[in-house]
Design an enzyme around this catalytic site. Structure first.
Site, mmCIF file in Angstrom:
data_model
loop_
_atom_site.group_PDB
_atom_site.id
_atom_site.type_symbol
_atom_site.label_atom_id
_atom_site.label_comp_id
_atom_site.label_asym_id
_atom_site.label_seq_id
_atom_site.Cartn_x
_atom_site.Cartn_y
_atom_site.Cartn_z
ATOM 1 N N ARG A 64 -5.289 38.552 20.880
ATOM 2 C CA ARG A 64 -4.475 37.487 21.486
ATOM 3 C C ARG A 64 -5.239 36.167 21.510
ATOM 4 N NH1 ARG A 64 -3.082 36.368 27.438
ATOM 5 N NH2 ARG A 64 -1.184 35.115 27.294
ATOM 6 N N HIS A 68 -4.126 32.663 19.812
ATOM 7 C CA HIS A 68 -3.975 31.454 20.626
ATOM 8 C C HIS A 68 -4.906 30.341 20.158
ATOM 9 C CE1 HIS A 68 -1.594 32.807 24.369
ATOM 10 N NE2 HIS A 68 -1.307 33.610 23.357
ATOM 11 N N ASN A 96 -2.553 30.187 28.469
ATOM 12 C CA ASN A 96 -3.851 30.845 28.295
ATOM 13 C C ASN A 96 -4.456 31.343 29.607
ATOM 14 O OD1 ASN A 96 -3.888 30.444 25.514
ATOM 15 N ND2 ASN A 96 -4.841 28.430 25.696
ATOM 16 N N HIS A 194 1.589 43.456 19.195
ATOM 17 C CA HIS A 194 1.976 43.852 20.551
ATOM 18 C C HIS A 194 1.990 45.370 20.716
ATOM 19 C CE1 HIS A 194 4.205 39.821 21.567
ATOM 20 N NE2 HIS A 194 2.888 39.693 21.450
#
Length: 329
Positions: A64, A68, A96, A194
């Site tokens: 993740r 990001h 975040n 995911h």
């Protein structure tokens, strides 16, 4: 006349920008540190293995974090920079706020610095660490071309503007990925990440308790799954966590796609993948398959592409001594 000139100038700028980014991406090579830090990949893997072996959840956290980072100013490790009294950095932006795993990257960087001082960028360390973390939990591996430099700018607002939120629909998601030169297929493949990890209840509270403002839940969700989520996320416990991929959140597999067709996609952005013919077809191709090999290959390919988004190379950027702090030049 002037009204015709402006669009042409904008179009020219966009084309030049894209060409520059493509050139930078081509400067990345797998053997970039072969002479300057030949033991780099072993150092990174050893530290990552130690952390992920004890806490498998770090794999999802690093995946993740890498995503990001790359979606804001490209893969330049700007997400690692801490805020200062004069600037609120990306890592303190709302999207975040729940990022984890910074200590893993700090530990890897410290180990690398002992062996190869001021040689390896934090951006490259994040890219390598993510690959290794996924591999440790049984996921696919992929080549990581190296040579990224670290950015010196990190602005919280830019994270808010660039990161696709969990309530985006298919059209919005496709546009957000296209802006980063990623295809519709890349969208569905990377969403498959995911299959591991957890989310805080705060990200789904509205979806299960007050979707349209009348105390209802999102009709795209399976009612039995909603009851499960409500049990796990009773108000006001928004900091509770739920699995991204029910009953399979610690295994890197294709079960995520099975949950989608069962209407158990945790976010609206997950469920949205069923609302576009191209994304739906990809999802169902993996539901029909008994093997994860095709997904693993596609995921590896898309991660290589994502890792090249708007990279800084050559004289651009810097190599930070500490990943959380811009060098004092």
């Amino acid at each position: 006349m002037a009204t015709n000139v402006i669009p042409k100038l904008v179009s020219t700028f966009v084309v030049v920008f894209i060409l520059v980014q493509q050139a930078n991406a081509q400067n990345l090579t797998e053997g970039y540190y072969k002479k300057t830090c030949p033991s780099l990949e072993k150092i990174v893997y050893d530290v990552v293995y130690r952390y992920v072996h004890h806490v498998p959840g770090f794999a999802a956290a690093l995946l993740r974090m890498h995503f990001h980072d790359c979606f804001v100013r490209g893969c330049d490790a700007s997400v690692l920079i801490k805020s200062t009294p004069n600037n609120t950095a990306e890592r303190d932006s709302i999207p975040n706020a729940s990022l984890r795993g910074f200590e893993v990257i700090d530990a890897v960087k410290a180990a690398v610095e002992k062996k190869c001082r001021r040689t390896v960028s934090c951006a490259d360390i994040l890219a390598l660490s993510t690959r290794d973390a996924v591999t440790v939990i049984g996921g696919p591996s992929w080549p990581v071309p190296l040579g990224r430099k670290d950015g010196r700018i990190s602005v919280a607002l830019e994270a808010l503007l660039n990161l696709p939120p969990p309530f985006f629909n298919a059209t919005q998601l496709i546009a957000a990925f296209a802006a980063k030169n990623l295809t519709v297929k890349d969208l569905v493949v990377l969403s498959g990440g995911h299959t591991i990890g957890i989310s805080h209840c705060s990200s789904i509270t509205t979806r299960i308790y007050n979707f349209t403002g009348i105390g209802d839940f999102d009709p795209a969700l399976d009612p039995a799954y909603v009851r499960t989520l409500k049990r796990l996320c009773p108000p006001p416990k928004v900091n509770n966590t739920v699995e991204m991929d029910p009953k399979s959140s610690k295994s890197f597999d294709v079960n995520y796609y099975n949950t989608l067709v069962q209407n158990k996609g945790l976010f609206q952005s997950d469920a949205a993948l069923l609302n576009n013919s191209e994304t739906n077809a990809y999802v169902r191709s993996h539901v029909a398959s008994s093997s994860a090999s095709s997904f693993f290959k596609d995921f590896a390919d898309s991660m290589v592409k994502m890792g090249k988004i708007e990279v800084l190379t050559g004289s651009a950027g810097e190599i930070r001594l500490k990943c959380s702090v811009i060098n004092k030049n």
